[in-house]
Design a protein around this motif. Structure first.
Motif, short mmCIF file in Angstrom:
data_model
loop_
_atom_site.label_atom_id
_atom_site.label_comp_id
_atom_site.label_asym_id
_atom_site.label_seq_id
_atom_site.Cartn_x
_atom_site.Cartn_y
_atom_site.Cartn_z
N LEU A 1 -4.04 -9.06 -1.73
CA LEU A 1 -3.24 -8.19 -2.58
C LEU A 1 -3.82 -8.00 -3.99
CD1 LEU A 1 0.34 -9.51 -1.68
CD2 LEU A 1 -1.01 -7.78 -0.50
N HIS A 2 -5.11 -8.26 -4.16
CA HIS A 2 -5.72 -8.15 -5.49
C HIS A 2 -6.42 -6.82 -5.72
CE1 HIS A 2 -5.51 -12.31 -7.31
NE2 HIS A 2 -4.74 -12.35 -6.23
N ASP A 3 -6.79 -6.11 -4.66
CA ASP A 3 -7.53 -4.86 -4.82
C ASP A 3 -6.87 -3.77 -3.98
OD1 ASP A 3 -9.69 -5.96 -6.43
OD2 ASP A 3 -10.32 -6.97 -4.60
N ALA A 4 -6.77 -2.59 -4.56
CA ALA A 4 -6.23 -1.43 -3.84
C ALA A 4 -7.23 -0.30 -3.95
CB ALA A 4 -4.89 -1.01 -4.44
N LYS A 5 -7.52 0.32 -2.82
CA LYS A 5 -8.41 1.48 -2.80
C LYS A 5 -7.55 2.69 -2.47
CE LYS A 5 -12.56 1.00 -1.46
NZ LYS A 5 -13.81 0.84 -0.74
N THR B 1 -0.93 -7.36 -10.60
CA THR B 1 -1.10 -5.94 -10.30
C THR B 1 -2.50 -5.74 -9.73
OG1 THR B 1 0.35 -5.34 -12.13
CG2 THR B 1 -1.07 -3.61 -11.26
N PRO B 2 -2.61 -5.14 -8.57
CA PRO B 2 -3.93 -4.96 -7.97
C PRO B 2 -4.83 -4.05 -8.80
CG PRO B 2 -2.18 -4.37 -6.41
CD PRO B 2 -1.55 -4.62 -7.72
N THR B 3 -6.12 -4.34 -8.77
CA THR B 3 -7.07 -3.41 -9.38
C THR B 3 -7.10 -2.16 -8.51
OG1 THR B 3 -8.92 -4.34 -8.15
CG2 THR B 3 -8.50 -5.25 -10.33
N ILE B 4 -7.32 -1.04 -9.16
CA ILE B 4 -7.27 0.23 -8.43
C ILE B 4 -8.63 0.90 -8.49
CG2 ILE B 4 -6.23 2.54 -8.41
CD1 ILE B 4 -3.65 1.28 -9.34
N ALA B 5 -9.11 1.30 -7.32
CA ALA B 5 -10.35 2.06 -7.21
C ALA B 5 -10.03 3.34 -6.46
CB ALA B 5 -11.40 1.26 -6.47
N PHE B 6 -10.60 4.44 -6.91
CA PHE B 6 -10.38 5.73 -6.27
C PHE B 6 -11.60 6.12 -5.46
CE2 PHE B 6 -7.50 5.79 -9.88
CZ PHE B 6 -6.34 6.25 -9.29
N GLU B 7 -11.35 6.64 -4.26
CA GLU B 7 -12.44 7.08 -3.39
C GLU B 7 -12.05 8.40 -2.73
OE1 GLU B 7 -14.86 5.42 0.42
OE2 GLU B 7 -14.44 4.04 -1.23
N ALA C 1 0.83 -1.20 0.00
CA ALA C 1 0.00 0.00 0.00
C ALA C 1 0.87 1.25 0.00
CB ALA C 1 -0.93 0.00 1.20
N LYS C 2 1.93 1.27 0.79
CA LYS C 2 2.84 2.43 0.83
C LYS C 2 3.49 2.64 -0.54
CE LYS C 2 3.00 3.80 5.18
NZ LYS C 2 2.35 5.03 5.53
N ASP D 1 -4.16 8.17 1.18
CA ASP D 1 -4.00 6.84 1.77
C ASP D 1 -4.29 5.80 0.71
OD1 ASP D 1 -3.51 4.92 3.72
OD2 ASP D 1 -5.52 5.03 4.57
N VAL D 2 -3.77 4.61 0.92
CA VAL D 2 -4.06 3.46 0.06
C VAL D 2 -4.28 2.27 0.97
CG1 VAL D 2 -3.19 1.88 -1.71
CG2 VAL D 2 -2.69 4.32 -1.88
N ARG D 3 -5.32 1.52 0.68
CA ARG D 3 -5.59 0.29 1.43
C ARG D 3 -5.64 -0.87 0.45
NH1 ARG D 3 -9.82 2.59 5.86
NH2 ARG D 3 -8.34 4.06 6.75
#
Length: 145
Positions: free
Chosen positions: A45-49, A92-98, A11-12, A38-40
């Motif tokens: 390890l498949h999804d990153a928000k 590579t994790p999928t990326i979602a923005f919030e 995440a970092k 921030d990133v979670r």
């Protein structure tokens, strides 16, 4: 973040990569004032928000959250490719923005605390000049009048 130390490290890394990509590689003027906060990453390890904030150009100007969200949505694939190129992971994790609402929430909480402090000060001022209601000795003994 997850309790998984590997997810925290990932995440970092993703936070740094995405922030740099938005600043230097994604050519969209709507992303000039976006800050990655921030990133979670999920435990597998498949999804990153990715959480972000948007500021206005001036102090009085309201940020355009809809334009920033649309720009991030359009650049999501490019950003994921950049993340995948720079990370040494199999998937590579999928990326979602919030949008991160913590700054707005903390500002409103600070305002509430300031109001409570002001009322406490007013109550303290009123208490300093107050006199008890009724007799000065409300606990009379049987021999008194």
């Amino acid at each position: 973040m997850a309790d998984n130390p590997r997810a925290q490290r990932l995440a970092k890394q993703i936070q740094q990569i995405v922030a740099t990509a938005i600043e230097r590689e994604v050519k969209d003027p709507r992303l000039e004032l976006v800050t990655v906060t921030d990133v979670r990453v999920t435990g597998d390890l498949h999804d990153a928000k990715v959480y972000y904030t948007v500021r206005g150009r001036t102090i009085d100007e309201e940020p355009n959250l809809d334009a920033a969200a649309e720009a991030l949505h359009r650049a999501r694939g490019q950003i994921r490719k950049i993340v995948g190129d720079q990370l040494n992971v199999r998937f590579t994790p999928t990326i979602a923005f919030e949008h991160d609402t913590v700054p707005e929430t903390s500002a409103s909480m600070e305002e509430l605390l300031n109001r409570a402090r002001a009322r406490d000060e007013e109550t303290a001022r009123l208490r300093a000049n107050a006199k008890p209601a009724g007799d000065s000795n409300p606990y009379k003994t049987s021999g008194e009048g």
